[in-house]
Design a protein around this motif. Structure first.
Motif, PDB file in Angstrom:
ATOM      1  N   ASP A  38       0.820  -1.210   0.000  1.00 38.11           N
ATOM      2  CA  ASP A  38       0.000   0.000   0.000  1.00 38.11           C
ATOM      3  C   ASP A  38       0.857   1.265   0.000  1.00 38.11           C
ATOM      4  O   ASP A  38       0.556   2.229  -0.707  1.00 38.11           O
ATOM      5  CB  ASP A  38      -0.951  -0.007   1.199  1.00 38.11           C
ATOM      6  N   ILE A  39       1.927   1.257   0.758  1.00 37.80           N
ATOM      7  CA  ILE A  39       2.816   2.425   0.808  1.00 37.80           C
ATOM      8  C   ILE A  39       3.499   2.622  -0.544  1.00 37.80           C
ATOM      9  O   ILE A  39       3.572   3.745  -1.062  1.00 37.80           O
ATOM     10  CB  ILE A  39       3.844   2.283   1.948  1.00 37.80           C
ATOM     11  N   ALA A  40       4.007   1.550  -1.125  1.00 33.30           N
ATOM     12  CA  ALA A  40       4.671   1.655  -2.433  1.00 33.30           C
ATOM     13  C   ALA A  40       3.701   2.172  -3.489  1.00 33.30           C
ATOM     14  O   ALA A  40       4.042   3.057  -4.286  1.00 33.30           O
ATOM     15  CB  ALA A  40       5.254   0.304  -2.838  1.00 33.30           C
ATOM     16  N   SER A  41       2.505   1.639  -3.505  1.00 32.53           N
ATOM     17  CA  SER A  41       1.503   2.056  -4.476  1.00 32.53           C
ATOM     18  C   SER A  41       1.156   3.536  -4.305  1.00 32.53           C
ATOM     19  O   SER A  41       1.066   4.282  -5.289  1.00 32.53           O
ATOM     20  CB  SER A  41       0.251   1.191  -4.323  1.00 32.53           C
ATOM     21  N   GLY A  51       3.333  14.317 -12.275  1.00 33.94           N
ATOM     22  CA  GLY A  51       3.853  14.166 -13.619  1.00 33.94           C
ATOM     23  C   GLY A  51       5.068  13.265 -13.758  1.00 33.94           C
ATOM     24  O   GLY A  51       5.720  13.275 -14.793  1.00 33.94           O
ATOM     25  N   PHE A  52       5.362  12.466 -12.727  1.00 34.04           N
ATOM     26  CA  PHE A  52       6.537  11.594 -12.766  1.00 34.04           C
ATOM     27  C   PHE A  52       6.133  10.130 -12.783  1.00 34.04           C
ATOM     28  O   PHE A  52       5.226   9.718 -12.063  1.00 34.04           O
ATOM     29  CB  PHE A  52       7.440  11.839 -11.558  1.00 34.04           C
ATOM     30  N   SER A  53       6.817   9.353 -13.575  1.00 32.95           N
ATOM     31  CA  SER A  53       6.624   7.907 -13.622  1.00 32.95           C
ATOM     32  C   SER A  53       7.818   7.275 -12.912  1.00 32.95           C
ATOM     33  O   SER A  53       8.954   7.390 -13.373  1.00 32.95           O
ATOM     34  CB  SER A  53       6.535   7.442 -15.076  1.00 32.95           C
ATOM     35  N   VAL A  54       7.557   6.629 -11.775  1.00 32.27           N
ATOM     36  CA  VAL A  54       8.635   6.158 -10.896  1.00 32.27           C
ATOM     37  C   VAL A  54       8.453   4.694 -10.528  1.00 32.27           C
ATOM     38  O   VAL A  54       7.417   4.091 -10.799  1.00 32.27           O
ATOM     39  CB  VAL A  54       8.686   6.991  -9.595  1.00 32.27           C
ATOM     40  N   SER A  55       9.466   4.191  -9.869  1.00 32.46           N
ATOM     41  CA  SER A  55       9.379   2.890  -9.203  1.00 32.46           C
ATOM     42  C   SER A  55       9.500   3.115  -7.708  1.00 32.46           C
ATOM     43  O   SER A  55      10.175   4.059  -7.271  1.00 32.46           O
ATOM     44  CB  SER A  55      10.498   1.954  -9.657  1.00 32.46           C
ATOM     45  N   ALA A  56       8.856   2.246  -6.942  1.00 30.40           N
ATOM     46  CA  ALA A  56       8.934   2.297  -5.482  1.00 30.40           C
ATOM     47  C   ALA A  56       9.251   0.900  -4.971  1.00 30.40           C
ATOM     48  O   ALA A  56       8.632  -0.077  -5.405  1.00 30.40           O
ATOM     49  CB  ALA A  56       7.615   2.784  -4.887  1.00 30.40           C
ATOM     50  N   ARG A  70       6.706  -0.801 -10.360  1.00 27.71           N
ATOM     51  CA  ARG A  70       7.197   0.115 -11.390  1.00 27.71           C
ATOM     52  C   ARG A  70       6.004   0.671 -12.142  1.00 27.71           C
ATOM     53  O   ARG A  70       5.186  -0.076 -12.662  1.00 27.71           O
ATOM     54  CB  ARG A  70       8.134  -0.627 -12.362  1.00 27.71           C
ATOM     55  N   ASP A  71       5.910   1.995 -12.177  1.00 21.16           N
ATOM     56  CA  ASP A  71       4.825   2.638 -12.902  1.00 21.16           C
ATOM     57  C   ASP A  71       5.000   2.380 -14.399  1.00 21.16           C
ATOM     58  O   ASP A  71       6.076   2.003 -14.867  1.00 21.16           O
ATOM     59  CB  ASP A  71       4.803   4.142 -12.612  1.00 21.16           C
ATOM     60  N   LYS A  76      13.279   0.366 -16.326  1.00 22.25           N
ATOM     61  CA  LYS A  76      13.566  -0.773 -15.456  1.00 22.25           C
ATOM     62  C   LYS A  76      14.649  -0.458 -14.434  1.00 22.25           C
ATOM     63  O   LYS A  76      14.687  -1.041 -13.358  1.00 22.25           O
ATOM     64  CB  LYS A  76      13.939  -2.000 -16.279  1.00 22.25           C
ATOM     65  N   PHE A  77      15.528   0.479 -14.743  1.00 20.76           N
ATOM     66  CA  PHE A  77      16.636   0.811 -13.848  1.00 20.76           C
ATOM     67  C   PHE A  77      16.164   1.497 -12.573  1.00 20.76           C
ATOM     68  O   PHE A  77      16.841   1.469 -11.558  1.00 20.76           O
ATOM     69  CB  PHE A  77      17.660   1.687 -14.580  1.00 20.76           C
ATOM     70  N   THR A  78      14.977   2.104 -12.645  1.00 18.25           N
ATOM     71  CA  THR A  78      14.466   2.789 -11.463  1.00 18.25           C
ATOM     72  C   THR A  78      14.171   1.808 -10.331  1.00 18.25           C
ATOM     73  O   THR A  78      14.242   2.187  -9.162  1.00 18.25           O
ATOM     74  CB  THR A  78      13.218   3.622 -11.794  1.00 18.25           C
ATOM     75  N   LEU A  79      13.854   0.566 -10.655  1.00 17.54           N
ATOM     76  CA  LEU A  79      13.624  -0.438  -9.609  1.00 17.54           C
ATOM     77  C   LEU A  79      14.888  -0.682  -8.798  1.00 17.54           C
ATOM     78  O   LEU A  79      14.857  -0.698  -7.563  1.00 17.54           O
ATOM     79  CB  LEU A  79      13.136  -1.756 -10.222  1.00 17.54           C
ATOM     80  N   GLN A  80      15.999  -0.885  -9.472  1.00 18.49           N
ATOM     81  CA  GLN A  80      17.265  -1.132  -8.784  1.00 18.49           C
ATOM     82  C   GLN A  80      17.681   0.078  -7.952  1.00 18.49           C
ATOM     83  O   GLN A  80      18.084  -0.061  -6.796  1.00 18.49           O
ATOM     84  CB  GLN A  80      18.359  -1.467  -9.794  1.00 18.49           C
TER      85      GLN A  80
END
Length: 164
Positions: A38-41, A51-56, A70-71, A76-80
Motif C-alpha cells: 500500500d505504501i509503495a503504491s 507528472g513523474f513515472s517512478v518505481s517504489a 514500477r509505474d 527498469k533501472f528505477t527499480l534497482q
C-alpha cells in the motif's frame, strides 16, 4: 574447591547458559506485505500526480525486498535504484539524503557496497519508534522529488503505522 564455591560456580554457569538460550528466539517488529504494498503504491500515485513515472521499493528492517512496483513509463533501472536507496536507509536509519549529506567523507566508498546507493529518495518506515522497513523511490526529476512522494505516501498511513 569448597562446596559453596562449587554451588556458586554452578549457578553462574547455569545463568550464563540460560542467557545464551534466551536469545535463540527473537521477536521483532517488521513490515507486513500488505502495508508495504500500500505504501509503495501510494508513493507511485503521489509521483504520478506530479507528472513523474517512478518505481517504489519497500524493504523490511533487514533490507529484504518486500514489494517492488514500477509505474507504466518508468524505466527498469528505477527499480534497482529505488531498492538501493532504501538499503542505504536501512544501513543508516536515516533518510537517504540525510545519510548522504552527513557521510560525504565516505560516500564514494559506500556506493561500492553491493546493493547500496547513496542518493536522495528513501525514507525509513517507523512504527512505535521502531524502524520496520524503508521505502525508496526513483524516477522523478531529482531525489528531492522522489522523497516528497515517499513522505506524502507515508503520511496517508500514519494511522496504520501507529497501530503496529
Amino acid at each position: 574447591m569448597t562446596g559453596l564455591k562449587q554451588v556458586g560456580l554452578a549457578i553462574l554457569m547455569g545463568s550464563l547458559a540460560f542467557s545464551a538460550q534466551a536469545e535463540d528466539v527473537l521477536q521483532e517488529k517488521n513490515i507486513g506485505m500488505e502495508l508495504a504494498r500500500d505504501i509503495a503504491s501510494e508513493a507511485i500515485i503521489a509521483c504520478r500526480q506530479n507528472g513523474f513515472s517512478v518505481s517504489a521499493v519497500v524493504v523490511d528492517r533487514h533490507g529484504n525486498q518486500r514489494v517492488a512496483l514500477r509505474d507504466d513509463y518508468a524505466s527498469k533501472f528505477t527499480l534497482q535504484i529505488a531498492e538501493e536507496k532504501a538499503n542505504a536507509t536501512i544501513m543508516s536509519g536515516l533518510k537517504s539524503g540525510q545519510f548522504r549529506e552527513m557521510r560525504g567523507d565516505i560516500r564514494p566508498e559506500l556506493n561500492h557496497v553491493n546493493g547500496v546507493l547513496m542518493m536522495v529518495g528513501a525514507v525509513p518506515i517507523v512504527s512505535g519508534g521502531v524502524r520496520i522497513g524503508a521505502i525508496g523511490v526513483s524516477g522523478a526529476l531529482g531525489g528531492e522529488k522522489d522523497e516528497a512522494c515517499v513522505v506524502e505516501a507515508l503520511e496517508k498511513f500514519e494511522d496504520r503505522l501507529e497501530m503496529l
